[in-house]
Design a protein around this motif. Structure first.
Motif, PDB file in Angstrom:
ATOM      1  N   VAL C  40       0.838  -1.198   0.000  1.00  0.00           N
ATOM      2  CA  VAL C  40       0.000   0.000   0.000  1.00  0.00           C
ATOM      3  C   VAL C  40       0.880   1.259   0.000  1.00  0.00           C
ATOM      4  O   VAL C  40       1.824   1.370   0.780  1.00  0.00           O
ATOM      5  CB  VAL C  40      -0.928   0.014   1.241  1.00  0.00           C
ATOM      6  CG1 VAL C  40      -1.788   1.276   1.255  1.00  0.00           C
ATOM      7  CG2 VAL C  40      -1.814  -1.219   1.266  1.00  0.00           C
ATOM      8  N   MET C  41       0.561   2.158  -0.880  1.00  0.00           N
ATOM      9  CA  MET C  41       1.306   3.401  -1.100  1.00  0.00           C
ATOM     10  C   MET C  41       0.601   4.549  -0.371  1.00  0.00           C
ATOM     11  O   MET C  41      -0.573   4.831  -0.669  1.00  0.00           O
ATOM     12  CB  MET C  41       1.298   3.662  -2.607  1.00  0.00           C
ATOM     13  CG  MET C  41       1.764   5.011  -3.045  1.00  0.00           C
ATOM     14  SD  MET C  41       3.468   5.343  -2.602  1.00  0.00           S
ATOM     15  CE  MET C  41       4.323   4.097  -3.575  1.00  0.00           C
ATOM     16  N   THR C  44       0.473  10.445  -2.815  1.00  0.00           N
ATOM     17  CA  THR C  44      -0.523  10.709  -3.866  1.00  0.00           C
ATOM     18  C   THR C  44       0.090  11.045  -5.231  1.00  0.00           C
ATOM     19  O   THR C  44      -0.641  11.356  -6.166  1.00  0.00           O
ATOM     20  CB  THR C  44      -1.463  11.868  -3.436  1.00  0.00           C
ATOM     21  OG1 THR C  44      -0.672  13.020  -3.172  1.00  0.00           O
ATOM     22  CG2 THR C  44      -2.266  11.502  -2.205  1.00  0.00           C
ATOM     23  N   THR C  49       2.752  -0.971  -8.932  1.00  0.00           N
ATOM     24  CA  THR C  49       2.318  -1.794 -10.062  1.00  0.00           C
ATOM     25  C   THR C  49       3.069  -3.118 -10.048  1.00  0.00           C
ATOM     26  O   THR C  49       4.071  -3.287  -9.349  1.00  0.00           O
ATOM     27  CB  THR C  49       2.481  -1.084 -11.416  1.00  0.00           C
ATOM     28  OG1 THR C  49       1.679  -1.775 -12.392  1.00  0.00           O
ATOM     29  CG2 THR C  49       3.921  -1.051 -11.895  1.00  0.00           C
ATOM     30  N   VAL C  50       2.547  -4.044 -10.847  1.00  0.00           N
ATOM     31  CA  VAL C  50       3.169  -5.352 -11.054  1.00  0.00           C
ATOM     32  C   VAL C  50       3.447  -5.452 -12.539  1.00  0.00           C
ATOM     33  O   VAL C  50       2.547  -5.179 -13.348  1.00  0.00           O
ATOM     34  CB  VAL C  50       2.204  -6.479 -10.627  1.00  0.00           C
ATOM     35  CG1 VAL C  50       2.806  -7.844 -10.889  1.00  0.00           C
ATOM     36  CG2 VAL C  50       1.847  -6.316  -9.166  1.00  0.00           C
ATOM     37  N   HIS C  86      -0.190  13.241 -10.039  1.00  0.00           N
ATOM     38  CA  HIS C  86      -1.408  12.828  -9.328  1.00  0.00           C
ATOM     39  C   HIS C  86      -2.300  11.977 -10.245  1.00  0.00           C
ATOM     40  O   HIS C  86      -2.910  10.999  -9.801  1.00  0.00           O
ATOM     41  CB  HIS C  86      -2.205  14.055  -8.863  1.00  0.00           C
ATOM     42  CG  HIS C  86      -1.626  14.766  -7.684  1.00  0.00           C
ATOM     43  ND1 HIS C  86      -1.667  14.250  -6.415  1.00  0.00           N
ATOM     44  CD2 HIS C  86      -0.983  15.957  -7.581  1.00  0.00           C
ATOM     45  CE1 HIS C  86      -1.086  15.109  -5.567  1.00  0.00           C
ATOM     46  NE2 HIS C  86      -0.665  16.156  -6.251  1.00  0.00           N
ATOM     47  N   ILE C  87      -2.417  12.380 -11.489  1.00  0.00           N
ATOM     48  CA  ILE C  87      -3.286  11.666 -12.436  1.00  0.00           C
ATOM     49  C   ILE C  87      -2.739  10.262 -12.709  1.00  0.00           C
ATOM     50  O   ILE C  87      -3.487   9.274 -12.694  1.00  0.00           O
ATOM     51  CB  ILE C  87      -3.421  12.489 -13.738  1.00  0.00           C
ATOM     52  CG1 ILE C  87      -4.133  13.814 -13.431  1.00  0.00           C
ATOM     53  CG2 ILE C  87      -4.142  11.697 -14.811  1.00  0.00           C
ATOM     54  CD1 ILE C  87      -3.853  14.915 -14.430  1.00  0.00           C
ATOM     55  N   ALA C  89      -0.947   8.557 -10.740  1.00  0.00           N
ATOM     56  CA  ALA C  89      -1.149   7.767  -9.511  1.00  0.00           C
ATOM     57  C   ALA C  89      -2.543   7.162  -9.479  1.00  0.00           C
ATOM     58  O   ALA C  89      -2.721   6.004  -9.083  1.00  0.00           O
ATOM     59  CB  ALA C  89      -0.907   8.640  -8.281  1.00  0.00           C
ATOM     60  N   SER C  90      -3.556   7.936  -9.903  1.00  0.00           N
ATOM     61  CA  SER C  90      -4.928   7.391  -9.924  1.00  0.00           C
ATOM     62  C   SER C  90      -5.110   6.348 -11.021  1.00  0.00           C
ATOM     63  O   SER C  90      -5.921   5.433 -10.872  1.00  0.00           O
ATOM     64  CB  SER C  90      -5.952   8.517 -10.100  1.00  0.00           C
ATOM     65  OG  SER C  90      -6.296   9.067  -8.841  1.00  0.00           O
ATOM     66  N   ILE C  91      -4.379   6.477 -12.111  1.00  0.00           N
ATOM     67  CA  ILE C  91      -4.494   5.491 -13.200  1.00  0.00           C
ATOM     68  C   ILE C  91      -3.839   4.169 -12.802  1.00  0.00           C
ATOM     69  O   ILE C  91      -4.402   3.096 -13.018  1.00  0.00           O
ATOM     70  CB  ILE C  91      -3.880   6.050 -14.508  1.00  0.00           C
ATOM     71  CG1 ILE C  91      -4.761   7.182 -15.053  1.00  0.00           C
ATOM     72  CG2 ILE C  91      -3.672   4.946 -15.542  1.00  0.00           C
ATOM     73  CD1 ILE C  91      -4.193   7.904 -16.256  1.00  0.00           C
ATOM     74  N   GLY C  93      -2.766   3.242  -9.579  1.00  0.00           N
ATOM     75  CA  GLY C  93      -3.382   2.728  -8.351  1.00  0.00           C
ATOM     76  C   GLY C  93      -2.436   2.630  -7.166  1.00  0.00           C
ATOM     77  O   GLY C  93      -1.238   2.434  -7.324  1.00  0.00           O
ATOM     78  N   SER C  94      -3.011   2.716  -5.973  1.00  0.00           N
ATOM     79  CA  SER C  94      -2.224   2.858  -4.750  1.00  0.00           C
ATOM     80  C   SER C  94      -2.006   1.550  -3.988  1.00  0.00           C
ATOM     81  O   SER C  94      -1.289   1.536  -2.988  1.00  0.00           O
ATOM     82  CB  SER C  94      -2.926   3.857  -3.827  1.00  0.00           C
ATOM     83  OG  SER C  94      -4.261   3.432  -3.581  1.00  0.00           O
ATOM     84  N   ASP C  95      -2.614   0.456  -4.404  1.00  0.00           N
ATOM     85  CA  ASP C  95      -2.429  -0.784  -3.645  1.00  0.00           C
ATOM     86  C   ASP C  95      -2.508  -2.004  -4.546  1.00  0.00           C
ATOM     87  O   ASP C  95      -3.177  -1.980  -5.586  1.00  0.00           O
ATOM     88  CB  ASP C  95      -3.482  -0.900  -2.537  1.00  0.00           C
ATOM     89  CG  ASP C  95      -4.885  -1.049  -3.100  1.00  0.00           C
ATOM     90  OD1 ASP C  95      -5.452  -0.052  -3.586  1.00  0.00           O
ATOM     91  OD2 ASP C  95      -5.410  -2.180  -3.089  1.00  0.00           O
ATOM     92  N   LYS C  96      -1.837  -3.062  -4.122  1.00  0.00           N
ATOM     93  CA  LYS C  96      -1.892  -4.354  -4.810  1.00  0.00           C
ATOM     94  C   LYS C  96      -1.993  -5.440  -3.756  1.00  0.00           C
ATOM     95  O   LYS C  96      -1.433  -5.303  -2.668  1.00  0.00           O
ATOM     96  CB  LYS C  96      -0.610  -4.595  -5.623  1.00  0.00           C
ATOM     97  CG  LYS C  96      -0.446  -3.701  -6.841  1.00  0.00           C
ATOM     98  CD  LYS C  96      -1.332  -4.134  -7.991  1.00  0.00           C
ATOM     99  CE  LYS C  96      -1.567  -2.988  -8.929  1.00  0.00           C
ATOM    100  NZ  LYS C  96      -2.736  -3.191  -9.779  1.00  0.00           N
TER     101      LYS C  96
END
Lengths: 133, 133, 133
Positions: C40-41, C44, C49-50, C86-87, C89-91, C93-96
């Motif tokens: 979890v990141m 922001t 990513t994987v 920021h954009i 980051a939303s594309i 994603g903050s968690d895997k």
């Protein structure tokens, strides 16, 4: 609880395959009443998404948009030539989590779970892991 | 533990709505000290994201960028005409996981949790599910 | 079980940093045999990513594509000037979430876990939380 594996063969270069029923089947086998179900992709040129499965044109539109955003003829560095597929995989993502309630996978009315093939055709596996709680 | 539901009405076609406080409230009600909180979107033209909530211009910039990437006037196949919203939903994603520690949702200093409306205005639900561990 | 923290310093404005070994180390320390690992990141302008970690050009291609999609010179509203980060980051994603089986992080053959720096260089933290089950 050990993860189960869904195996399938994709038929096209880019394709969305509805795996909702197979995920439901894997959840049913665990007999878990309440918890979380993870659907995890172990490949780097494919992804998991959730979207409408009533009208198959939605999936085709997602693929068309991805191809417009990351065209196959863009010049990239990776020598295998499939960088657009790797990039799409990072944009869509490798895992999704779903709620299980009363033994049922809690999806929205229009939601289905899709394997996104971005570099097929190939043999693909998807892991389904359930946690009680 | 049963999932709780956050219900809200969106007001615009595209909109980011900060639901951080409502997610915190749902977590507080569970009395769970340590675990994971899932925020899950049951709709196919909306999504969940995490981004800065100190300056609301960040959310507007995210929406503006999504509209540039997937313009509303692009021709798609899906007859309902809202394919751009479905595509944005697959790009941003339908679920997020957060850590709970000492009963607190562990977010970064600038992070908020947002419902992304891509095809409003509508009535929307979001599910919050907590797992101890 | 308390989350552990991976701290690192990024060196470039945009960069993918392979944190697979550090995530594996955090999982090993928990002694958990079966469960789920969350990465979890809390920032922001960065993401998780994987993707393929055998050939580092894949990560560079992901960054190049993100820069083409959201160019740094696009005019946005947010006054700090880092809206593209920021954009992205939303594309991305903050968690895997990853499966743990027999004490091993279950990754695909070519998969690695990456911190995506979109607005460096900076000091960054990543949280790793393990749930048994």
């Amino acid at each position: 609880m050990i993860a189960s594996k869904i195996s399938l063969t994709t038929r096209m270069r880019s394709e969305l395959i509805d795996i909702t029923d197979r995920v439901r089947g894997a959840v049913d086998q665990t007999k878990v009443k309440d918890g979380i179900c993870y659907v995890v992709m172990p490949h780097t040129t494919a992804a998991i998404t959730v979207n409408e499965n009533a009208d198959p044109s939605v999936g085709r539109d997602v693929l068309k948009a991805m191809d417009r955003l990351i065209p196959w003829d863009t010049i990239f560095e990776h020598a295998e030539g499939n960088s657009p597929a790797h990039i799409k995989a990072s944009i869509v993502g490798s895992d999704k989590a779903f709620i299980i309630e009363n033994g049922i996978l809690k999806l929205g009315q229009w939601q289905g779970i899709f394997l996104c093939e971005f570099d097929g055709p190939r043999q693909r596996d998807v892991f389904v892991k359930v946690i009680e709680g």
